[in-house]
Scaffold this active site. Structure first.
Site, mmCIF file in Angstrom:
data_model
loop_
_atom_site.group_PDB
_atom_site.id
_atom_site.type_symbol
_atom_site.label_atom_id
_atom_site.label_comp_id
_atom_site.label_asym_id
_atom_site.label_seq_id
_atom_site.Cartn_x
_atom_site.Cartn_y
_atom_site.Cartn_z
ATOM 1 N N ARG A 37 0.828 -1.210 0.000
ATOM 2 C CA ARG A 37 0.000 0.000 0.000
ATOM 3 C C ARG A 37 0.868 1.269 0.000
ATOM 4 O O ARG A 37 0.542 2.248 -0.679
ATOM 5 C CB ARG A 37 -0.925 0.013 1.231
ATOM 6 C CG ARG A 37 -2.122 -0.896 1.073
ATOM 7 C CD ARG A 37 -3.051 -0.851 2.273
ATOM 8 N NE ARG A 37 -4.207 -1.712 2.037
ATOM 9 C CZ ARG A 37 -5.114 -2.024 2.954
ATOM 10 N NH1 ARG A 37 -5.002 -1.559 4.194
ATOM 11 N NH2 ARG A 37 -6.126 -2.802 2.645
ATOM 12 N N LYS A 197 -16.901 -19.294 2.143
ATOM 13 C CA LYS A 197 -18.331 -19.292 2.442
ATOM 14 C C LYS A 197 -19.207 -18.602 1.416
ATOM 15 O O LYS A 197 -18.955 -17.462 1.031
ATOM 16 C CB LYS A 197 -18.553 -18.587 3.780
ATOM 17 C CG LYS A 197 -18.056 -19.382 4.955
ATOM 18 C CD LYS A 197 -18.442 -18.657 6.206
ATOM 19 C CE LYS A 197 -18.039 -19.443 7.443
ATOM 20 N NZ LYS A 197 -18.108 -18.584 8.610
ATOM 21 N N GLY A 354 -8.461 -9.458 0.454
ATOM 22 C CA GLY A 354 -7.312 -9.833 1.284
ATOM 23 C C GLY A 354 -6.618 -11.125 0.891
ATOM 24 O O GLY A 354 -5.442 -11.127 0.509
ATOM 25 N N GLY A 377 -12.307 -5.403 2.272
ATOM 26 C CA GLY A 377 -13.746 -5.134 2.377
ATOM 27 C C GLY A 377 -14.253 -4.169 1.311
ATOM 28 O O GLY A 377 -15.342 -4.358 0.754
HETATM 29 C C1 3PG Z 1 -8.361 -2.485 5.469
HETATM 30 O O1 3PG Z 1 -7.192 -2.751 5.764
HETATM 31 O O2 3PG Z 1 -9.156 -3.331 5.033
HETATM 32 C C2 3PG Z 1 -8.783 -1.062 5.548
HETATM 33 O O3 3PG Z 1 -7.744 -0.262 5.980
HETATM 34 C C3 3PG Z 1 -10.019 -0.878 6.386
HETATM 35 O O4 3PG Z 1 -9.777 -1.229 7.716
HETATM 36 P P1 3PG Z 1 -11.013 -1.587 8.640
HETATM 37 O O5 3PG Z 1 -11.583 -2.868 8.098
HETATM 38 O O6 3PG Z 1 -10.482 -1.718 10.023
HETATM 39 O O7 3PG Z 1 -12.023 -0.460 8.522
HETATM 40 MG MG MG Z 2 -10.736 -4.809 6.660
#
Ligand code: 3PG
Ligand code: MG
Length: 397
Positions: A37, A197, A354, A377
């Site tokens: 990042r 899932k 992720g 997310g």
């Molecule tokens: C992440 O790493 O997915 C983002 O920085 C968001 O973090 P969070 O899920 O704690 O809001």
């Molecule tokens: Mg996250």
């Protein structure tokens, strides 16, 4: 990208720029262990500094409850300095007198990094008082953090209402890559959805089936689909309560003339561990004591041939238990094929989430894909067709 305000729409010279970054990177013992990042953000930071602005980095880090040194951005700020090869002054608060004094002492071209915004509860509550305290520090707001733009927080969304707001270059690149995939894709468009899932990806499957021509299902979620087709899956990870849902998804897909691709063979083992004794078997013959841990070679071939006849790929989720050898094989081989087709100019490939990024990194293909998002997310919400508050607020009305 014309729909968003970007750095092309503003002269930043002499301005105090509040630059929302996502410095939420993995840190082990004070050392940044994956700086992807930060690497992506580097040029975006220096561009603004070189235009004569004062760059004030804002970010959250982890999920602290109040001020907690374990979640200090200090080591991350040091890594930013290292990556961009310029001084980045760390300031151990993000609002109040300390922050105001630090900003007041900046010269054009200087870069500072403020402490974790989540040290204040007002950040996640998007509290107007906290937003106003942040806003005091800047003249304009630049969001360069797609990966946290699904949060309607003070530093992602709130600030954009108080200050003139723009998409930074990193966010811009991300949005441009995404536009190529779901908004104006070259067809056929194929999606790979993997992971454990179905329950966590129902919205995503629904939205994708409206958009894609072909949907390839991998990972443990494929097991529930196999079960829904009446196959025996032994001790594989499944969601028996979602069999009816899986059947409906397949029926809807058929009615809409979308193709769903499921594994035809699998690598099975009796133990869920690295190097567990395994065998390859047709999905009709999984033993009672066996678990499906990866797709088999015929399934890999099938997926590769789908990719070869597609023009655009969007990928979220690995095929097998990729964190354990040899059950990473299917994912690695398909990643390699996608990367080669992309490199040859035959495929536009965008991936994210992720686990997906970890798998593609392990496969060594990230540089050969069109775009690999570091968002987790936020990438999923985008794939689900949801509006991301931090992005929406930058849209030209
Ligand atoms: C992440 O790493 O997915 C983002 O920085 C968001 O973090 P969070 O899920 O704690 O809001
Ligand atoms: Mg996250």
């Amino acid at each position: 990208m014309s729909a968003f305000r970007t750095l092309d729409h503003v002269d930043v010279k002499g301005k105090r720029v509040l630059l929302r970054a996502d410095l939420n990177v993995p840190v082990d013992n004070g050392i940044v262990s994956d700086g992807t990042r930060i690497d992506r953000l580097g040029p975006a930071i220096t561009e603004i500094a070189d235009k004569g602005a004062k760059v004030i980095l804002l970010s959250h880090f982890g999920r602290p409850k109040g001020r907690d040194q374990k979640n200090s951005l200090k080591p991350v700020a040091a890594e930013v300095a290292h990556v961009i090869k310029r001084p980045v002054k760390f300031v151990d608060d993000c609002i109040g007198e300390t922050a105001q004094r630090a900003v007041a002492s900046m010269k054009n071209g200087d870069i500072i990094c403020l402490e974790n915004t989540r040290f204040y509860p007002g950040e996640e509550k998007d509290d107007p008082t906290f937003v106003a305290q942040l806003a005091k520090l800047g003249d304009i707001f630049v969001n360069d953090a797609f990966s946290v733009s699904h949060r309607a927080h003070a530093s992602t969304e709130g600030l954009a209402h108080l200050l003139p707001a723009y998409a930074g270059r990193t966010l811009q690149a991300e949005l441009e890559a995404f536009e190529k995939v779901l908004d104006k894709p070259a067809r056929p468009l194929v999606a790979i959805v993997g992971g454990a899932k179905i329950s966590s990806k129902l919205d995503l499957l629904g939205h994708l089936l409206e958009k894609v021509d072909i949907l390839i299902i991998g990972g443990a979620m494929a097991n529930t689909f196999l079960l829904a087709q009446g196959k025996k899956v032994g001790k594989s990870l499944v969601e028996p309560n979602l069999v009816a849902t899986a059947q409906k998804i397949m029926a809807d897909a058929k009615a809409a003339k979308r193709e769903i691709v499921l594994p035809v063979d699998a690598v099975v083992a009796e133990k869920f561990e690295a190097l567990a004794p395994s065998r390859v078997v047709d999905v009709d013959y999984v033993g009672d004591q066996e678990m499906i841990l990866d797709i088999g070679p015929r399934s890999v071939e099938q997926v590769v041939s789908v990719l070869a006849r597609s023009k655009t790929l969007v990928w979220n989720g690995p095929f097998g238990a990729f964190e354990m050898e040899p059950f990473d094989n299917g994912t690695v081989e398909i990643a390699e094929a996608a990367a080669e087709l992309t490199k040859a100019g035959k495929l536009v490939s965008v991936a994210g989430g992720g686990d997906t990024v970890a798998a593609l990194n392990a496969a060594g293909v990230v540089d050969r894909m069109t775009y690999v998002s570091t968002a987790g997310g936020a990438f999923l919400e985008w794939l689900e067709g949801k509006a991301l508050p931090g992005v929406e607020v930058l849209r030209v009305k």
